[in-house]
Design a protein around this motif. Structure first.
Motif, PDB file in Angstrom:
ATOM      1  N   SER A 146       1.019  -1.421  -0.093  1.00  0.00           N
ATOM      2  CA  SER A 146       0.105   0.414   0.194  1.00  0.00           C
ATOM      3  C   SER A 146       0.868   0.791   0.190  1.00  0.00           C
ATOM      4  N   LEU A 147       0.393   2.052  -0.715  1.00  0.00           N
ATOM      5  CA  LEU A 147       1.546   3.066  -0.787  1.00  0.00           C
ATOM      6  C   LEU A 147       1.172   4.472   0.163  1.00  0.00           C
ATOM      7  N   ASP A 148       2.021   4.581   0.913  1.00  0.00           N
ATOM      8  CA  ASP A 148       1.457   5.262   1.944  1.00  0.00           C
ATOM      9  C   ASP A 148       1.850   6.923   1.948  1.00  0.00           C
ATOM     10  N   GLN A 149       2.729   6.981   1.478  1.00  0.00           N
ATOM     11  CA  GLN A 149       3.128   8.808   1.394  1.00  0.00           C
ATOM     12  C   GLN A 149       4.239   9.036  -0.203  1.00  0.00           C
ATOM     13  N   LEU A 150       4.006   9.953  -0.631  1.00  0.00           N
ATOM     14  CA  LEU A 150       4.621  10.179  -1.519  1.00  0.00           C
ATOM     15  C   LEU A 150       5.083  11.345  -2.252  1.00  0.00           C
ATOM     16  N   SER A 151       6.238  12.062  -2.412  1.00  0.00           N
ATOM     17  CA  SER A 151       6.810  13.276  -3.285  1.00  0.00           C
ATOM     18  C   SER A 151       7.924  13.734  -3.545  1.00  0.00           C
ATOM     19  N   PRO A 152       8.331  14.223  -3.742  1.00  0.00           N
ATOM     20  CA  PRO A 152       9.569  14.503  -4.610  1.00  0.00           C
ATOM     21  C   PRO A 152      10.947  13.819  -3.817  1.00  0.00           C
ATOM     22  N   ASP A 153      10.058  13.788  -2.236  1.00  0.00           N
ATOM     23  CA  ASP A 153      11.320  13.383  -1.077  1.00  0.00           C
ATOM     24  C   ASP A 153      11.606  11.611  -1.630  1.00  0.00           C
ATOM     25  N   GLY A 154      10.662  11.362  -2.083  1.00  0.00           N
ATOM     26  CA  GLY A 154      10.726  10.323  -1.188  1.00  0.00           C
ATOM     27  C   GLY A 154       9.797   9.051  -1.474  1.00  0.00           C
ATOM     28  N   ALA A 155       9.543   8.631  -0.755  1.00  0.00           N
ATOM     29  CA  ALA A 155       8.564   6.837  -1.395  1.00  0.00           C
ATOM     30  C   ALA A 155       7.920   6.365   0.939  1.00  0.00           C
ATOM     31  N   GLU A 156       7.073   6.071   0.846  1.00  0.00           N
ATOM     32  CA  GLU A 156       7.120   4.969   1.709  1.00  0.00           C
ATOM     33  C   GLU A 156       5.566   3.882   1.639  1.00  0.00           C
ATOM     34  N   ILE A 157       5.700   3.021   1.498  1.00  0.00           N
ATOM     35  CA  ILE A 157       4.906   1.625   1.628  1.00  0.00           C
ATOM     36  C   ILE A 157       5.125   0.967   2.445  1.00  0.00           C
ATOM     37  N   SER A 158       3.627   0.387   2.691  1.00  0.00           N
ATOM     38  CA  SER A 158       3.973  -0.949   3.484  1.00  0.00           C
ATOM     39  C   SER A 158       3.101  -1.568   3.449  1.00  0.00           C
ATOM     40  N   ILE A 203      10.804  -9.043   1.669  1.00  0.00           N
ATOM     41  CA  ILE A 203      11.206  -7.078   2.401  1.00  0.00           C
ATOM     42  C   ILE A 203      11.713  -6.684   0.757  1.00  0.00           C
ATOM     43  N   SER A 204      12.807  -7.740   0.252  1.00  0.00           N
ATOM     44  CA  SER A 204      13.560  -7.569  -0.808  1.00  0.00           C
ATOM     45  C   SER A 204      12.938  -6.650  -1.728  1.00  0.00           C
ATOM     46  N   ALA A 205      11.134  -7.157  -2.310  1.00  0.00           N
ATOM     47  CA  ALA A 205      10.810  -6.539  -3.611  1.00  0.00           C
ATOM     48  C   ALA A 205       9.919  -5.238  -2.758  1.00  0.00           C
ATOM     49  N   LEU A 206       9.278  -5.019  -1.367  1.00  0.00           N
ATOM     50  CA  LEU A 206       8.647  -4.080  -1.225  1.00  0.00           C
ATOM     51  C   LEU A 206      10.098  -2.715  -1.043  1.00  0.00           C
ATOM     52  N   MET A 207      11.473  -3.387  -0.693  1.00  0.00           N
ATOM     53  CA  MET A 207      12.013  -1.933  -1.140  1.00  0.00           C
ATOM     54  C   MET A 207      11.971  -1.822  -2.175  1.00  0.00           C
ATOM     55  N   ALA A 212       9.236   3.698  -6.304  1.00  0.00           N
ATOM     56  CA  ALA A 212       8.088   4.583  -6.870  1.00  0.00           C
ATOM     57  C   ALA A 212       8.698   6.441  -6.287  1.00  0.00           C
ATOM     58  N   ALA A 213       9.978   5.845  -5.306  1.00  0.00           N
ATOM     59  CA  ALA A 213      10.509   7.489  -4.897  1.00  0.00           C
ATOM     60  C   ALA A 213      11.363   7.750  -6.868  1.00  0.00           C
ATOM     61  N   ILE A 236       5.364  -3.855   8.070  1.00  0.00           N
ATOM     62  CA  ILE A 236       6.539  -2.859   7.141  1.00  0.00           C
ATOM     63  C   ILE A 236       6.751  -2.726   6.493  1.00  0.00           C
ATOM     64  N   ARG A 237       7.349  -1.341   6.350  1.00  0.00           N
ATOM     65  CA  ARG A 237       7.733   0.198   6.109  1.00  0.00           C
ATOM     66  C   ARG A 237       8.622   0.115   5.282  1.00  0.00           C
ATOM     67  N   ALA A 238       8.848   0.369   3.958  1.00  0.00           N
ATOM     68  CA  ALA A 238       9.783   0.833   3.392  1.00  0.00           C
ATOM     69  C   ALA A 238       9.585   2.622   3.058  1.00  0.00           C
ATOM     70  N   LYS A 239      10.806   2.953   2.733  1.00  0.00           N
ATOM     71  CA  LYS A 239      10.948   4.086   2.769  1.00  0.00           C
ATOM     72  C   LYS A 239      11.627   4.540   1.582  1.00  0.00           C
ATOM     73  N   ALA A 240      12.291   5.120   0.732  1.00  0.00           N
ATOM     74  CA  ALA A 240      12.990   5.603  -0.347  1.00  0.00           C
ATOM     75  C   ALA A 240      13.385   6.626  -0.609  1.00  0.00           C
ATOM     76  N   THR A 241      14.115   7.440  -1.185  1.00  0.00           N
ATOM     77  CA  THR A 241      14.866   8.385  -0.964  1.00  0.00           C
ATOM     78  C   THR A 241      15.959   8.842  -2.285  1.00  0.00           C
ATOM     79  N   CYS A 242      15.388   8.892  -3.701  1.00  0.00           N
ATOM     80  CA  CYS A 242      15.992   9.305  -4.813  1.00  0.00           C
ATOM     81  C   CYS A 242      17.067  10.308  -4.509  1.00  0.00           C
ATOM     82  N   TYR A 243      17.940   9.657  -4.184  1.00  0.00           N
ATOM     83  CA  TYR A 243      18.958  11.029  -4.095  1.00  0.00           C
ATOM     84  C   TYR A 243      19.706  11.871  -4.688  1.00  0.00           C
TER      85      TYR A 243
END
Length: 147
Positions: A33-45, A66-70, A76-77, A107-114
């Motif tokens: 489930s996509l929980d948060q999405l912005s130019p700063d990154g994404a969070e999926i649970s 866990i790998s698929a989630l990340m 998404a990021a 489990i929640r994943a957070k990612a940023t495209c840096y």
């Protein structure tokens, strides 16, 4: 005052990223489930489910989940990044598993495209359960960028 065109652009990137996730069959099958999405990154649970357990004796979610989630969160990021990628695919993803996820916890994943170049995006991601101070896993990855 915010620029209406930049708000429209951000909303369009969010829509594209949501569609990207919804179109991935394994993301739907796993219950991401996509929980948060912005130019700063994404969070999926990903809620804990018995059919996602890798070891029935411990109740710990399988590392592949866990790998698929990340991986999905990293993509998404990239899609939400200001550079405006329309498509992306994983080139490389290195994951460091730090501990077993606590059985029964989401489990929640957070990612940023840096960093992003003309054709490659670089991402950092973390997976965590309720204890955010000690991640379950961390990842770095490279993704294609198609505009």
């Amino acid at each position: 005052m915010t620029d209406p065109s930049s708000e429209d652009d951000l909303e369009q990137r969010r829509r594209i990223a949501r569609q990207f996730i919804e179109m991935i069959p394994h993301a739907r099958a796993l219950g991401m489930s996509l929980d948060q999405l912005s130019p700063d990154g994404a969070e999926i649970s990903l809620p804990w489910r018995e059919d996602l357990v890798g070891d029935p004796r411990s109740g710990v979610i399988h590392g592949g989940v866990i790998s698929a989630l990340m991986d999905t969160c990293g993509g998404a990021a990239v899609m939400a990044h200001r550079a405006g990628a329309r498509l992306t695919a994983t080139i490389d993803l290195r994951i460091d598993y730090m501990r077993a996820a606590t059985p029964g916890q989401t489990i929640r994943a957070k990612a940023t495209c840096y960093h992003i170049t003309r054709s490659v995006a670089f991402v950092r991601a973390w997976a965590m359960d309720d204890d955010e101070s000690l991640p379950v896993a961390s990842a770095t990855g490279a993704f294609t960028v198609e505009r």
